[in-house]
Design a protein around this motif. Structure first.
Motif, PDB file in Angstrom:
ATOM      1  N   THR A  12      -7.288  -9.076 -14.408  1.00 53.29           N
ATOM      2  CA  THR A  12      -6.505  -9.593 -13.406  1.00 53.29           C
ATOM      3  C   THR A  12      -5.221  -8.693 -13.257  1.00 53.29           C
ATOM      4  OG1 THR A  12      -5.372 -10.917 -15.171  1.00 53.29           O
ATOM      5  CG2 THR A  12      -7.112 -12.008 -13.876  1.00 53.29           C
ATOM      6  N   SER A  13      -4.637  -8.186 -14.163  1.00 55.71           N
ATOM      7  CA  SER A  13      -3.499  -7.369 -13.857  1.00 55.71           C
ATOM      8  C   SER A  13      -3.877  -5.907 -13.072  1.00 55.71           C
ATOM      9  CB  SER A  13      -2.726  -7.025 -15.329  1.00 55.71           C
ATOM     10  OG  SER A  13      -3.353  -5.588 -15.853  1.00 55.71           O
ATOM     11  N   GLN A  14      -5.113  -5.655 -13.539  1.00 56.52           N
ATOM     12  CA  GLN A  14      -5.591  -4.339 -12.701  1.00 56.52           C
ATOM     13  C   GLN A  14      -5.670  -4.518 -11.371  1.00 56.52           C
ATOM     14  OE1 GLN A  14      -8.973  -2.609 -14.780  1.00 56.52           O
ATOM     15  NE2 GLN A  14      -7.623  -1.586 -16.223  1.00 56.52           N
ATOM     16  N   VAL A  15      -6.347  -5.790 -10.884  1.00 49.53           N
ATOM     17  CA  VAL A  15      -6.560  -6.090  -9.628  1.00 49.53           C
ATOM     18  C   VAL A  15      -5.134  -6.453  -8.931  1.00 49.53           C
ATOM     19  CG1 VAL A  15      -7.354  -7.986  -8.183  1.00 49.53           C
ATOM     20  CG2 VAL A  15      -8.845  -7.140  -9.960  1.00 49.53           C
ATOM     21  N   PHE A  16      -4.132  -7.014  -9.755  1.00 53.00           N
ATOM     22  CA  PHE A  16      -2.959  -7.230  -9.105  1.00 53.00           C
ATOM     23  C   PHE A  16      -2.216  -5.981  -8.707  1.00 53.00           C
ATOM     24  CE2 PHE A  16       1.669  -7.068  -9.886  1.00 53.00           C
ATOM     25  CZ  PHE A  16       2.081  -8.156  -8.696  1.00 53.00           C
ATOM     26  N   TRP A  17      -2.219  -4.894  -9.579  1.00 46.29           N
ATOM     27  CA  TRP A  17      -1.328  -3.464  -9.253  1.00 46.29           C
ATOM     28  C   TRP A  17      -2.350  -2.798  -8.112  1.00 46.29           C
ATOM     29  CZ3 TRP A  17       3.107  -3.150  -9.871  1.00 46.29           C
ATOM     30  CH2 TRP A  17       3.725  -3.598 -11.392  1.00 46.29           C
ATOM     31  N   LEU A  18      -3.686  -3.311  -8.163  1.00 47.18           N
ATOM     32  CA  LEU A  18      -4.609  -2.698  -7.248  1.00 47.18           C
ATOM     33  C   LEU A  18      -4.001  -3.091  -5.784  1.00 47.18           C
ATOM     34  CD1 LEU A  18      -6.917  -0.577  -6.442  1.00 47.18           C
ATOM     35  CD2 LEU A  18      -8.446  -2.677  -6.520  1.00 47.18           C
ATOM     36  N   LEU A  19      -3.767  -4.281  -5.898  1.00 47.56           N
ATOM     37  CA  LEU A  19      -3.545  -5.038  -4.330  1.00 47.56           C
ATOM     38  C   LEU A  19      -1.975  -4.420  -4.071  1.00 47.56           C
ATOM     39  CD1 LEU A  19      -5.067  -8.568  -4.790  1.00 47.56           C
ATOM     40  CD2 LEU A  19      -5.818  -6.705  -3.379  1.00 47.56           C
ATOM     41  N   VAL A  20      -1.257  -4.424  -5.066  1.00 44.87           N
ATOM     42  CA  VAL A  20       0.186  -3.882  -4.683  1.00 44.87           C
ATOM     43  C   VAL A  20       0.035  -2.453  -4.336  1.00 44.87           C
ATOM     44  CG1 VAL A  20       2.259  -3.475  -5.799  1.00 44.87           C
ATOM     45  CG2 VAL A  20       1.402  -5.434  -6.342  1.00 44.87           C
ATOM     46  N   PHE A  21      -0.507  -1.596  -5.019  1.00 46.39           N
ATOM     47  CA  PHE A  21      -0.475  -0.257  -4.542  1.00 46.39           C
ATOM     48  C   PHE A  21      -1.129  -0.132  -2.994  1.00 46.39           C
ATOM     49  CE2 PHE A  21      -2.963   3.881  -4.175  1.00 46.39           C
ATOM     50  CZ  PHE A  21      -1.982   4.400  -4.448  1.00 46.39           C
ATOM     51  N   PHE A  22      -2.249  -0.772  -2.795  1.00 47.98           N
ATOM     52  CA  PHE A  22      -3.007  -0.654  -1.389  1.00 47.98           C
ATOM     53  C   PHE A  22      -2.144  -1.298  -0.633  1.00 47.98           C
ATOM     54  CE2 PHE A  22      -7.189   0.185  -3.544  1.00 47.98           C
ATOM     55  CZ  PHE A  22      -7.324   1.509  -3.007  1.00 47.98           C
ATOM     56  N   LEU A  24       1.222  -1.513  -0.472  1.00 47.11           N
ATOM     57  CA  LEU A  24       2.292  -0.579  -0.269  1.00 47.11           C
ATOM     58  C   LEU A  24       1.865   0.767   0.440  1.00 47.11           C
ATOM     59  CD1 LEU A  24       4.439  -0.415  -3.647  1.00 47.11           C
ATOM     60  CD2 LEU A  24       5.408  -1.142  -1.505  1.00 47.11           C
ATOM     61  N   THR A  25       0.803   1.051   0.305  1.00 49.79           N
ATOM     62  CA  THR A  25       0.188   2.230   0.953  1.00 49.79           C
ATOM     63  C   THR A  25      -0.260   1.807   2.546  1.00 49.79           C
ATOM     64  OG1 THR A  25      -0.996   2.798  -0.847  1.00 49.79           O
ATOM     65  CG2 THR A  25      -1.891   3.737   0.891  1.00 49.79           C
ATOM     66  N   PHE A  26      -0.623   0.641   2.726  1.00 49.80           N
ATOM     67  CA  PHE A  26      -0.690   0.119   3.991  1.00 49.80           C
ATOM     68  C   PHE A  26       0.360  -0.112   4.849  1.00 49.80           C
ATOM     69  CE2 PHE A  26      -0.995  -3.369   6.784  1.00 49.80           C
ATOM     70  CZ  PHE A  26      -1.963  -2.891   7.978  1.00 49.80           C
ATOM     71  N   VAL A  27       1.444  -0.463   4.191  1.00 54.40           N
ATOM     72  CA  VAL A  27       2.941  -0.797   4.748  1.00 54.40           C
ATOM     73  C   VAL A  27       3.534   0.733   5.034  1.00 54.40           C
ATOM     74  CG1 VAL A  27       5.144  -1.244   4.222  1.00 54.40           C
ATOM     75  CG2 VAL A  27       3.393  -2.804   3.965  1.00 54.40           C
ATOM     76  N   VAL A  28       3.047   1.662   4.163  1.00 50.19           N
ATOM     77  CA  VAL A  28       3.763   2.931   4.360  1.00 50.19           C
ATOM     78  C   VAL A  28       2.968   3.783   5.630  1.00 50.19           C
ATOM     79  CG1 VAL A  28       4.132   5.415   3.681  1.00 50.19           C
ATOM     80  CG2 VAL A  28       4.843   3.293   2.164  1.00 50.19           C
ATOM     81  N   MET A  33       3.576   5.974   9.188  1.00 47.38           N
ATOM     82  CA  MET A  33       2.875   7.244   9.892  1.00 47.38           C
ATOM     83  C   MET A  33       1.932   7.075  11.225  1.00 47.38           C
ATOM     84  SD  MET A  33       1.796   8.748   6.216  1.00 47.38           S
ATOM     85  CE  MET A  33       1.972  10.323   5.958  1.00 47.38           C
ATOM     86  N   VAL A  34       1.182   5.706  11.049  1.00 49.36           N
ATOM     87  CA  VAL A  34       0.363   5.701  12.040  1.00 49.36           C
ATOM     88  C   VAL A  34       0.981   5.590  13.541  1.00 49.36           C
ATOM     89  CG1 VAL A  34      -1.364   4.006  13.443  1.00 49.36           C
ATOM     90  CG2 VAL A  34      -1.589   4.711  11.015  1.00 49.36           C
ATOM     91  N   PRO A  35       2.049   4.917  13.698  1.00 45.69           N
ATOM     92  CA  PRO A  35       2.682   4.847  15.001  1.00 45.69           C
ATOM     93  C   PRO A  35       3.343   6.470  15.479  1.00 45.69           C
ATOM     94  CG  PRO A  35       3.432   3.016  13.732  1.00 45.69           C
ATOM     95  CD  PRO A  35       2.747   4.231  12.976  1.00 45.69           C
ATOM     96  N   LYS A  36       3.730   7.083  14.184  1.00 48.18           N
ATOM     97  CA  LYS A  36       4.163   8.322  14.547  1.00 48.18           C
ATOM     98  C   LYS A  36       2.937   9.274  15.290  1.00 48.18           C
ATOM     99  CE  LYS A  36       8.204   8.620  11.811  1.00 48.18           C
ATOM    100  NZ  LYS A  36       8.621   9.306  10.481  1.00 48.18           N
ATOM    101  N   ILE A  37       1.808   9.144  14.391  1.00 48.38           N
ATOM    102  CA  ILE A  37       0.646  10.057  14.695  1.00 48.38           C
ATOM    103  C   ILE A  37       0.267   9.342  16.266  1.00 48.38           C
ATOM    104  CG2 ILE A  37      -1.731  10.367  14.397  1.00 48.38           C
ATOM    105  CD1 ILE A  37      -0.910  10.110  11.359  1.00 48.38           C
ATOM    106  N   LEU A  38       0.003   8.024  16.252  1.00 43.45           N
ATOM    107  CA  LEU A  38      -0.294   7.479  17.777  1.00 43.45           C
ATOM    108  C   LEU A  38       0.759   8.072  18.957  1.00 43.45           C
ATOM    109  CD1 LEU A  38      -1.575   3.994  16.992  1.00 43.45           C
ATOM    110  CD2 LEU A  38      -2.801   6.179  17.494  1.00 43.45           C
ATOM    111  N   GLY A  39       2.105   8.281  18.465  1.00 48.38           N
ATOM    112  CA  GLY A  39       3.162   8.845  19.703  1.00 48.38           C
ATOM    113  C   GLY A  39       2.883  10.149  19.773  1.00 48.38           C
ATOM    114  N   THR A  40       2.253  11.054  18.720  1.00 41.87           N
ATOM    115  CA  THR A  40       2.291  12.350  18.912  1.00 41.87           C
ATOM    116  C   THR A  40       0.717  12.673  19.825  1.00 41.87           C
ATOM    117  OG1 THR A  40       3.216  12.646  16.758  1.00 41.87           O
ATOM    118  CG2 THR A  40       1.622  14.616  17.946  1.00 41.87           C
ATOM    119  N   VAL A  41      -0.184  11.808  19.478  1.00 42.29           N
ATOM    120  CA  VAL A  41      -1.368  12.086  20.313  1.00 42.29           C
ATOM    121  C   VAL A  41      -1.082  11.560  21.709  1.00 42.29           C
ATOM    122  CG1 VAL A  41      -3.671  10.722  20.518  1.00 42.29           C
ATOM    123  CG2 VAL A  41      -3.139  11.459  18.203  1.00 42.29           C
TER     124      VAL A  41
END
Length: 164
Positions: A12-22, A24-28, A33-41
């Protein structure tokens, strides 16, 4: 087995940290990054579209310049053909005038030559008549022993030559 018993404690703690990490990665990545990349494209797509439009405009301008050049070239070619035709016509007229002049001189010389030949023939005929009349007088004097008047001998020779 103790390893299996530990899975439930740490899973449960590993799943929790996995979800937190993913998360944060999704938010960042997703929000940063994706809007900047789409703007550049999109900017690149716009720049490519602009470049293509400029290239098409340049091609159209080049085609219109080429068409204008071709029409000028055709007009120049037609003008050159006209000048050549005019020069040929002038040369033909000059040649015809020279030929007419030379032909007139030749005709005049021919007429002079024919007149000279006719005069020479008439002179020769007159001399032949004179010689024939003299010969006829001598022949008559030797054969018949008679003396013929020169005018009578001349008339007889003219009459014979006119019939013969």
């Amino acid at each position: 087995m103790p390893q299996i018993e530990q899975i439930s404690e740490f899973l449960t703690s590993q799943v929790f940290w996995l979800l937190v990490f993913f998360g944060l990665t999704f938010v960042v990545v997703g929000l940063g990054m994706v809007p900047k990349i789409l703007g550049t494209v999109e900017m690149r797509d716009g720049q490519i579209a602009g470049d293509l439009a400029a290239a098409q405009a340049a091609r159209d301008a080049a085609n219109s310049d080429e068409d204008a050049w071709r029409s000028r070239e055709n007009a120049n070619r037609a003008a050159a053909q006209g000048v050549i035709g005019e020069a040929k016509a002038k040369a033909a007229a000059a040649n015809a005038a020279k030929l007419a002049e030379v032909q007139a001189r030749l005709d005049a010389r021919l007429a002079e030559a024919e007149a000279g030949i006719a005069a020479a023939r008439n002179s020769a005929m007159a001399e032949i008549e004179g010689v024939a009349a003299e010969a006829a007088r001598d022949i008559v004097a030797r054969v018949a022993g008679a003396d013929v008047e020169p005018a009578a001998a001349q008339a007889a020779v003219k009459e014979v030559m006119a019939h013969g």
